[in-house]
Motif scaffolding. Structure first.
Motif, mmCIF file in Angstrom:
data_model
loop_
_atom_site.group_PDB
_atom_site.id
_atom_site.type_symbol
_atom_site.label_atom_id
_atom_site.label_comp_id
_atom_site.label_asym_id
_atom_site.label_seq_id
_atom_site.Cartn_x
_atom_site.Cartn_y
_atom_site.Cartn_z
ATOM 1 N N LYS A 1 0.872 -1.169 0.000
ATOM 2 C CA LYS A 1 0.000 0.000 0.000
ATOM 3 C C LYS A 1 0.914 1.226 0.000
ATOM 4 C CE LYS A 1 -4.127 -1.991 0.387
ATOM 5 N NZ LYS A 1 -4.941 -1.952 1.608
ATOM 6 N N VAL A 2 0.635 2.154 -0.922
ATOM 7 C CA VAL A 2 1.533 3.282 -1.157
ATOM 8 C C VAL A 2 0.708 4.552 -1.335
ATOM 9 C CG1 VAL A 2 3.331 1.838 -2.205
ATOM 10 C CG2 VAL A 2 1.521 2.816 -3.645
ATOM 11 N N VAL A 3 1.407 5.673 -1.454
ATOM 12 C CA VAL A 3 0.761 6.944 -1.778
ATOM 13 C C VAL A 3 1.051 7.269 -3.233
ATOM 14 C CG1 VAL A 3 0.550 9.387 -1.234
ATOM 15 C CG2 VAL A 3 1.023 7.743 0.597
ATOM 16 N N VAL A 4 -0.002 7.529 -3.992
ATOM 17 C CA VAL A 4 0.122 7.805 -5.425
ATOM 18 C C VAL A 4 -0.321 9.236 -5.724
ATOM 19 C CG1 VAL A 4 -0.682 7.181 -7.735
ATOM 20 C CG2 VAL A 4 -0.279 5.391 -6.022
ATOM 21 N N ALA A 5 0.519 9.971 -6.430
ATOM 22 C CA ALA A 5 0.135 11.264 -6.985
ATOM 23 C C ALA A 5 -0.323 11.014 -8.417
ATOM 24 C CB ALA A 5 1.312 12.237 -6.950
ATOM 25 N N LYS A 6 -1.604 11.170 -8.648
ATOM 26 C CA LYS A 6 -2.183 10.902 -9.958
ATOM 27 C C LYS A 6 -1.913 12.086 -10.906
ATOM 28 C CE LYS A 6 -6.437 9.303 -9.688
ATOM 29 N NZ LYS A 6 -7.848 9.177 -9.213
ATOM 30 N N PRO A 7 -2.047 11.882 -12.212
ATOM 31 C CA PRO A 7 -1.901 13.008 -13.147
ATOM 32 C C PRO A 7 -2.835 14.153 -12.764
ATOM 33 C CG PRO A 7 -1.911 10.945 -14.355
ATOM 34 C CD PRO A 7 -2.244 10.603 -12.926
ATOM 35 N N GLY A 8 -2.277 15.360 -12.748
ATOM 36 C CA GLY A 8 -3.032 16.527 -12.326
ATOM 37 C C GLY A 8 -2.822 16.892 -10.879
ATOM 38 N N ALA A 9 -2.022 16.101 -10.157
ATOM 39 C CA ALA A 9 -1.734 16.416 -8.751
ATOM 40 C C ALA A 9 -0.667 17.506 -8.651
ATOM 41 C CB ALA A 9 -1.245 15.168 -8.019
ATOM 42 N N MET A 10 -0.771 18.292 -7.607
ATOM 43 C CA MET A 10 0.286 19.253 -7.270
ATOM 44 C C MET A 10 0.936 18.792 -5.975
ATOM 45 S SD MET A 10 0.158 23.348 -6.412
ATOM 46 C CE MET A 10 0.197 23.939 -8.098
ATOM 47 N N MET A 11 2.257 18.588 -6.017
ATOM 48 C CA MET A 11 2.988 18.169 -4.834
ATOM 49 C C MET A 11 3.205 19.359 -3.897
ATOM 50 S SD MET A 11 3.272 14.995 -5.356
ATOM 51 C CE MET A 11 4.441 14.527 -4.063
ATOM 52 N N PRO A 12 3.545 19.106 -2.633
ATOM 53 C CA PRO A 12 3.743 20.208 -1.683
ATOM 54 C C PRO A 12 4.794 21.225 -2.118
ATOM 55 C CG PRO A 12 3.514 18.148 -0.489
ATOM 56 C CD PRO A 12 3.581 17.790 -1.947
ATOM 57 N N ASP A 13 5.783 20.802 -2.932
ATOM 58 C CA ASP A 13 6.792 21.761 -3.396
ATOM 59 C C ASP A 13 6.377 22.480 -4.668
ATOM 60 O OD1 ASP A 13 6.998 19.787 -5.324
ATOM 61 O OD2 ASP A 13 9.136 19.399 -5.037
ATOM 62 N N GLY A 14 5.145 22.259 -5.136
ATOM 63 C CA GLY A 14 4.644 22.926 -6.332
ATOM 64 C C GLY A 14 4.803 22.132 -7.612
ATOM 65 N N LEU A 15 5.506 21.001 -7.558
ATOM 66 C CA LEU A 15 5.682 20.165 -8.752
ATOM 67 C C LEU A 15 4.339 19.628 -9.211
ATOM 68 C CD1 LEU A 15 7.580 18.533 -10.726
ATOM 69 C CD2 LEU A 15 7.534 16.720 -8.999
ATOM 70 N N GLY B 1 3.900 10.870 -18.485
ATOM 71 C CA GLY B 1 5.195 11.028 -19.126
ATOM 72 C C GLY B 1 5.706 9.698 -19.642
ATOM 73 N N VAL B 2 6.911 9.738 -20.171
ATOM 74 C CA VAL B 2 7.568 8.541 -20.684
ATOM 75 C C VAL B 2 8.961 8.476 -20.073
ATOM 76 C CG1 VAL B 2 8.384 7.319 -22.730
ATOM 77 C CG2 VAL B 2 6.272 8.647 -22.847
ATOM 78 N N LEU B 3 9.269 7.372 -19.394
ATOM 79 C CA LEU B 3 10.579 7.188 -18.778
ATOM 80 C C LEU B 3 11.291 6.021 -19.450
ATOM 81 C CD1 LEU B 3 9.644 7.650 -15.004
ATOM 82 C CD2 LEU B 3 10.760 9.291 -16.501
ATOM 83 N N PHE C 1 1.958 7.046 -15.629
ATOM 84 C CA PHE C 1 0.781 7.869 -15.388
ATOM 85 C C PHE C 1 0.637 8.209 -13.906
ATOM 86 C CE2 PHE C 1 0.157 5.453 -19.248
ATOM 87 C CZ PHE C 1 -0.288 6.416 -20.141
ATOM 88 N N GLY C 2 1.646 8.871 -13.362
ATOM 89 C CA GLY C 2 1.604 9.275 -11.971
ATOM 90 C C GLY C 2 2.933 9.027 -11.287
ATOM 91 N N MET C 3 2.940 9.197 -9.969
ATOM 92 C CA MET C 3 4.159 9.015 -9.190
ATOM 93 C C MET C 3 3.823 8.334 -7.866
ATOM 94 S SD MET C 3 7.020 11.840 -8.021
ATOM 95 C CE MET C 3 6.011 12.688 -6.794
ATOM 96 N N ILE C 4 4.619 7.331 -7.511
ATOM 97 C CA ILE C 4 4.521 6.714 -6.189
ATOM 98 C C ILE C 4 5.480 7.473 -5.275
ATOM 99 C CG2 ILE C 4 4.820 4.596 -4.862
ATOM 100 C CD1 ILE C 4 4.123 3.043 -7.402
ATOM 101 N N CYS C 5 4.970 7.968 -4.156
ATOM 102 C CA CYS C 5 5.650 9.030 -3.413
ATOM 103 C C CYS C 5 6.446 8.529 -2.208
ATOM 104 C CB CYS C 5 4.620 10.035 -2.913
ATOM 105 S SG CYS C 5 3.572 10.722 -4.204
ATOM 106 N N SER C 6 7.493 9.272 -1.911
ATOM 107 C CA SER C 6 8.252 9.078 -0.675
ATOM 108 C C SER C 6 7.697 10.020 0.390
ATOM 109 C CB SER C 6 9.729 9.390 -0.898
ATOM 110 O OG SER C 6 9.919 10.782 -1.106
ATOM 111 N N ALA C 7 8.065 9.770 1.645
ATOM 112 C CA ALA C 7 7.643 10.654 2.739
ATOM 113 C C ALA C 7 8.198 12.061 2.549
ATOM 114 C CB ALA C 7 8.097 10.076 4.075
ATOM 115 N N GLY C 8 9.425 12.151 2.040
ATOM 116 C CA GLY C 8 10.027 13.457 1.804
ATOM 117 C C GLY C 8 9.287 14.251 0.738
#
Length: 205
Positions: free
Chosen positions: A141-155, A160-162, A168-175
């Protein structure tokens, strides 16, 4: 659609982020207290700026990404009409930073440190997300930032393509989530297994 407000650093301006401009050249058209930002050429609207926002909307709570009431969104739309624009903004109430479940995790075909996950984010909705964390694995179980999310630092998070693989999103760290006492060691935040997939994650708390 993301509403953002930072009076100390930007001034009394509500920023409405509609979509990713993908680095394309922008055109800004201002009428009164409203500025429309669009892509040069195809005129796709990517953002709006509402000046003197607190005078128009009343008190805006928060800093960074903010939540507007339905009444405040209606006031924004009224301001667009008054300025002579035809577009109408529709509030998106779906949370963008949520609890997810990593259903599968495989090595990236063109990288020795990236993994390709299939991660459920709500009621069977599954996103393919490329992740570089060393501790990522299926069954978490993780925290996911879905497309269209704004992270606390404004990102802003957009598809995208890696290394040739769509993500289609980002699995987040505590930082990345700006959690207190976040570990400095690289890795995604692992949640207890009783965390509910699809629930909004309280960023910064």
């Amino acid at each position: 659609m993301i509403f953002a407000y930072n009076r100390d650093h930007v001034g009394d301006v509500l920023m409405v982020i509609v979509t990713d401009d993908k680095g394309q050249e922008n055109r800004v058209e201002r009428k009164g207290n409203v500025a429309r930002v669009s892509v040069v050429g195809d005129e796709q609207v990517v953002a709006w700026n509402i000046f003197e926002a607190s005078m128009i909307l009343g008190e805006i709570e928060g800093n960074g990404q903010v939540e507007l009431t339905d009444e405040q969104v209606a006031k924004v739309n009224n301001e667009l009409v008054k300025a002579g624009f035809s577009e109408i903004l529709e509030k998106d109430n779906d949370p963008k930073i949520v609890i997810g479940f990593v259903k599968s995790c495989k090595k990236h075909p063109d990288s020795d440190h990236l993994s390709v996950t299939q991660t459920e984010v709500d009621h069977g909705e599954v996103l393919q997300i490329v992740c570089g964390a060393p501790n990522i694995k299926a069954g978490q179980k993780v925290v996911v930032a879905k497309p269209g999310a704004m992270m606390p630092d404004g990102l802003m998070i957009w598809p995208g393509v890696l290394r040739g693989v769509e993500s289609f999103g980002m699995i987040c760290s505590a930082g990345e989530l700006r959690l207190p006492d976040a570990p400095t060691k690289k890795g995604i935040l692992e949640l207890p297994f009783d965390a509910v997939v699809g629930d909004a994650f309280p960023v910064g708390k």
